[in-house]
Design a protein around this motif. Structure first.
Motif, mmCIF file in Angstrom:
data_model
loop_
_atom_site.group_PDB
_atom_site.id
_atom_site.type_symbol
_atom_site.label_atom_id
_atom_site.label_comp_id
_atom_site.label_asym_id
_atom_site.label_seq_id
_atom_site.Cartn_x
_atom_site.Cartn_y
_atom_site.Cartn_z
ATOM 1 N N TYR A 1 0.858 -1.183 0.000
ATOM 2 C CA TYR A 1 0.000 0.000 0.000
ATOM 3 C C TYR A 1 0.898 1.238 0.000
ATOM 4 C CZ TYR A 1 -3.659 -3.234 1.630
ATOM 5 O OH TYR A 1 -4.546 -4.284 1.763
ATOM 6 N N ALA A 2 0.590 2.186 -0.859
ATOM 7 C CA ALA A 2 1.320 3.457 -0.902
ATOM 8 C C ALA A 2 0.475 4.548 -0.275
ATOM 9 C CB ALA A 2 1.673 3.827 -2.341
ATOM 10 N N TRP A 3 1.116 5.381 0.584
ATOM 11 C CA TRP A 3 0.407 6.392 1.380
ATOM 12 C C TRP A 3 1.069 7.751 1.265
ATOM 13 C CZ3 TRP A 3 -3.899 4.222 3.310
ATOM 14 C CH2 TRP A 3 -3.895 2.832 3.501
ATOM 15 N N VAL A 4 0.293 8.785 1.609
ATOM 16 C CA VAL A 4 0.820 10.146 1.626
ATOM 17 C C VAL A 4 0.383 10.879 2.891
ATOM 18 C CG1 VAL A 4 1.080 10.523 -0.856
ATOM 19 C CG2 VAL A 4 -1.155 10.914 0.204
ATOM 20 N N LEU B 1 3.691 19.777 -0.380
ATOM 21 C CA LEU B 1 4.333 18.545 -0.820
ATOM 22 C C LEU B 1 3.870 17.375 0.027
ATOM 23 C CD1 LEU B 1 8.028 19.792 -1.152
ATOM 24 C CD2 LEU B 1 6.441 19.363 -3.036
ATOM 25 N N ASP B 2 3.801 16.212 -0.587
ATOM 26 C CA ASP B 2 3.416 15.007 0.141
ATOM 27 C C ASP B 2 4.645 14.166 0.469
ATOM 28 O OD1 ASP B 2 0.736 15.607 0.002
ATOM 29 O OD2 ASP B 2 0.339 14.285 -1.708
ATOM 30 N N HIS B 3 4.680 13.683 1.703
ATOM 31 C CA HIS B 3 5.598 12.611 2.059
ATOM 32 C C HIS B 3 4.951 11.291 1.655
ATOM 33 C CE1 HIS B 3 8.289 9.980 4.173
ATOM 34 N NE2 HIS B 3 7.290 9.486 4.887
ATOM 35 N N THR B 4 5.741 10.374 1.136
ATOM 36 C CA THR B 4 5.229 9.073 0.716
ATOM 37 C C THR B 4 5.893 7.961 1.510
ATOM 38 O OG1 THR B 4 6.877 9.011 -1.068
ATOM 39 C CG2 THR B 4 4.671 9.794 -1.632
ATOM 40 N N TRP B 5 5.125 6.938 1.818
ATOM 41 C CA TRP B 5 5.684 5.744 2.453
ATOM 42 C C TRP B 5 4.838 4.544 2.056
ATOM 43 C CZ3 TRP B 5 2.009 8.522 4.946
ATOM 44 C CH2 TRP B 5 1.113 7.872 5.772
ATOM 45 N N VAL B 6 5.306 3.344 2.429
ATOM 46 C CA VAL B 6 4.707 2.103 1.934
ATOM 47 C C VAL B 6 4.533 1.130 3.093
ATOM 48 C CG1 VAL B 6 4.933 0.210 0.270
ATOM 49 C CG2 VAL B 6 5.897 2.468 -0.269
ATOM 50 N N THR B 7 3.449 0.362 3.055
ATOM 51 C CA THR B 7 3.193 -0.649 4.075
ATOM 52 C C THR B 7 2.700 -1.940 3.425
ATOM 53 O OG1 THR B 7 0.867 -0.053 4.388
ATOM 54 C CG2 THR B 7 2.490 1.124 5.732
ATOM 55 N N THR B 8 2.695 -3.019 4.205
ATOM 56 C CA THR B 8 2.053 -4.262 3.770
ATOM 57 C C THR B 8 0.644 -4.385 4.335
ATOM 58 O OG1 THR B 8 3.023 -5.433 5.675
ATOM 59 C CG2 THR B 8 4.235 -5.542 3.564
ATOM 60 N N TYR B 9 0.156 -3.373 5.018
ATOM 61 C CA TYR B 9 -1.161 -3.404 5.643
ATOM 62 C C TYR B 9 -1.916 -2.121 5.314
ATOM 63 C CZ TYR B 9 1.335 -0.451 8.973
ATOM 64 O OH TYR B 9 2.087 0.545 9.529
ATOM 65 N N PRO C 1 -7.907 12.337 1.619
ATOM 66 C CA PRO C 1 -8.299 12.450 3.033
ATOM 67 C C PRO C 1 -7.843 11.291 3.914
ATOM 68 C CG PRO C 1 -10.116 13.089 1.608
ATOM 69 C CD PRO C 1 -9.061 12.520 0.713
ATOM 70 N N ASP C 2 -7.752 10.084 3.349
ATOM 71 C CA ASP C 2 -7.290 8.950 4.147
ATOM 72 C C ASP C 2 -5.837 8.581 3.827
ATOM 73 O OD1 ASP C 2 -7.600 7.839 1.649
ATOM 74 O OD2 ASP C 2 -9.248 6.510 2.205
ATOM 75 N N GLY C 3 -5.191 9.407 3.003
ATOM 76 C CA GLY C 3 -3.782 9.188 2.688
ATOM 77 C C GLY C 3 -3.502 8.094 1.690
ATOM 78 N N TYR C 4 -4.535 7.425 1.200
ATOM 79 C CA TYR C 4 -4.369 6.259 0.330
ATOM 80 C C TYR C 4 -4.057 6.692 -1.103
ATOM 81 C CZ TYR C 4 -5.895 2.091 -2.334
ATOM 82 O OH TYR C 4 -5.990 1.020 -3.199
ATOM 83 N N LEU C 5 -2.945 6.157 -1.654
ATOM 84 C CA LEU C 5 -2.640 6.371 -3.066
ATOM 85 C C LEU C 5 -3.084 5.190 -3.910
ATOM 86 C CD1 LEU C 5 0.912 8.012 -3.371
ATOM 87 C CD2 LEU C 5 -1.318 9.055 -3.786
ATOM 88 N N PHE C 6 -2.581 3.996 -3.576
ATOM 89 C CA PHE C 6 -2.971 2.789 -4.310
ATOM 90 C C PHE C 6 -2.442 1.567 -3.573
ATOM 91 C CE2 PHE C 6 1.049 4.205 -6.245
ATOM 92 C CZ PHE C 6 1.829 3.066 -6.142
ATOM 93 N N GLU C 7 -2.877 0.411 -4.028
ATOM 94 C CA GLU C 7 -2.353 -0.850 -3.530
ATOM 95 C C GLU C 7 -2.011 -1.732 -4.727
ATOM 96 O OE1 GLU C 7 -5.998 -3.483 -2.122
ATOM 97 O OE2 GLU C 7 -6.291 -1.342 -1.624
ATOM 98 N N GLU D 1 3.380 8.746 -8.459
ATOM 99 C CA GLU D 1 3.265 9.940 -9.292
ATOM 100 C C GLU D 1 2.123 10.858 -8.884
ATOM 101 O OE1 GLU D 1 1.587 9.021 -13.407
ATOM 102 O OE2 GLU D 1 2.191 7.025 -12.708
ATOM 103 N N ASP D 2 1.139 10.346 -8.146
ATOM 104 C CA ASP D 2 0.019 11.190 -7.723
ATOM 105 C C ASP D 2 0.290 11.920 -6.413
ATOM 106 O OD1 ASP D 2 -1.543 10.616 -9.939
ATOM 107 O OD2 ASP D 2 -2.421 8.834 -9.013
ATOM 108 N N ALA D 3 1.448 11.724 -5.824
ATOM 109 C CA ALA D 3 1.818 12.493 -4.635
ATOM 110 C C ALA D 3 2.064 13.941 -5.029
ATOM 111 C CB ALA D 3 3.075 11.900 -3.998
ATOM 112 N N GLU D 4 1.638 14.857 -4.176
ATOM 113 C CA GLU D 4 1.815 16.284 -4.456
ATOM 114 C C GLU D 4 3.298 16.610 -4.578
ATOM 115 O OE1 GLU D 4 -0.200 19.843 -5.307
ATOM 116 O OE2 GLU D 4 -1.012 17.872 -4.827
ATOM 117 N N GLY D 5 3.662 17.247 -5.705
ATOM 118 C CA GLY D 5 5.055 17.634 -5.939
ATOM 119 C C GLY D 5 5.889 16.567 -6.614
#
Length: 270
Positions: A5-8, A17-25, A62-68, A126-130
């Motif tokens: 899962y990719a988050w912002v 600007l958005d910070h991005t990070w990744v999880t398995t949940y 709003p929930d920070g979700y980019l994609f999975e 790519e959809d993260a701000e900045g």
């Protein structure tokens, strides 16, 4: 195999600007409050040159979700060590060894997401701000291209399949984005590629020293953006990057830069 899962979240020093990070949940279902909880649950979180976030939230997401995406979790874990802070753990840096020089959070998140590569293509944030500013200055996977290709080659049998792009064959997402927006204008595409290459050389030589400041890095980045805007025109620049050069936010977080350099210098003295 598993799911990534990719988050912002907005960066602490600018909401532009958005910070991005990744999880398995899915943080919407499992808002763990610490890495210790993540580890206890048998999950993985890649901080990507950031701090731990239980959940994400931005004005656009709003929930920070980019994609999975389905991914080879072992490959992602080999490329970038999960459940560790990048400033403290060399493996958690991927090949973004020097924060602000080799890349920022966007590039490291993309490295984690390379575990989802199929047919030579992997999802990016790519959809993260900045993001397109970041991609211009640092590329999709950071400025250390050779180190990144060696990392891929060395990480598990899965990384050696035909899904892996050969050196130089990976898609150039920024140039394709520019073509999608502006059409295939060779002079504009060439200018973007050339200015990006110039800034890479500046960063890896002039700016890579231990005594460089975050202000110097951000100023150098702004200068190259202004040069590109002057060459291709403000209207085209804004269409591609989302900002005029004079309004573009700085990409390097001063607090994370200080933390990364402090850890680096401490390590060199040990």
């Amino acid at each position: 195999m598993g799911k990534l899962y990719a988050w912002v979240n907005p960066l602490s020093f600018t909401s532009e600007l958005d910070h991005t990070w990744v999880t398995t949940y899915d943080t919407r279902k499992f808002p763990y409050t610490s890495l210790a909880e993540v580890i206890e649950a048998g999950e993985k979180c890649w901080l990507c040159w950031g701090i731990f976030h239980p959940t994400g939230s931005t004005s656009q997401q709003p929930d920070g979700y980019l994609f999975e995406t389905e991914a080879d979790i072992d490959l992602s874990s080999c490329l970038v060590t999960p459940n560790a802070a990048s400033q403290d753990d060399d493996g958690a840096k991927g090949t973004i060894f020097l924060y602000g020089i080799d890349g920022v959070c966007h590039q490291l998140a993309n490295q984690v997401l390379y575990g989802a590569v199929k047919g030579g293509h992997a999802p990016i944030v790519e959809d993260a701000e900045g993001y397109w500013l970041s991609s211009f200055l640092y590329g999709d996977y950071g400025r250390t291209k050779d180190a990144w290709m060696r990392k891929i080659a060395g990480c598990t049998v899965a990384a050696m399949t035909t899904d892996r792009p050969q050196h130089g064959d990976a898609p150039d997402h920024l140039l394709q984005h520019a073509r999608d927006i502006l059409g295939d204008d060779p002079s504009v595409i060439e200018a973007i590629a050339r200015k990006r290459g110039e800034q890479r050389e500046i960063a890896l030589t002039i700016l890579a020293g231990d005594d460089v400041s975050v202000d110097e890095i951000n100023r150098s980045n702004r200068i190259k953006l202004a040069e590109l805007e002057a060459e291709i025109g403000t209207e085209r620049f804004v269409a591609v990057f989302g900002y005029a050069a004079e309004d573009a936010p700085d990409l390097v977080d001063p607090a994370m830069f200080a933390a990364s350099r402090g850890a680096r210098l401490a390590g060199s003295e040990g």
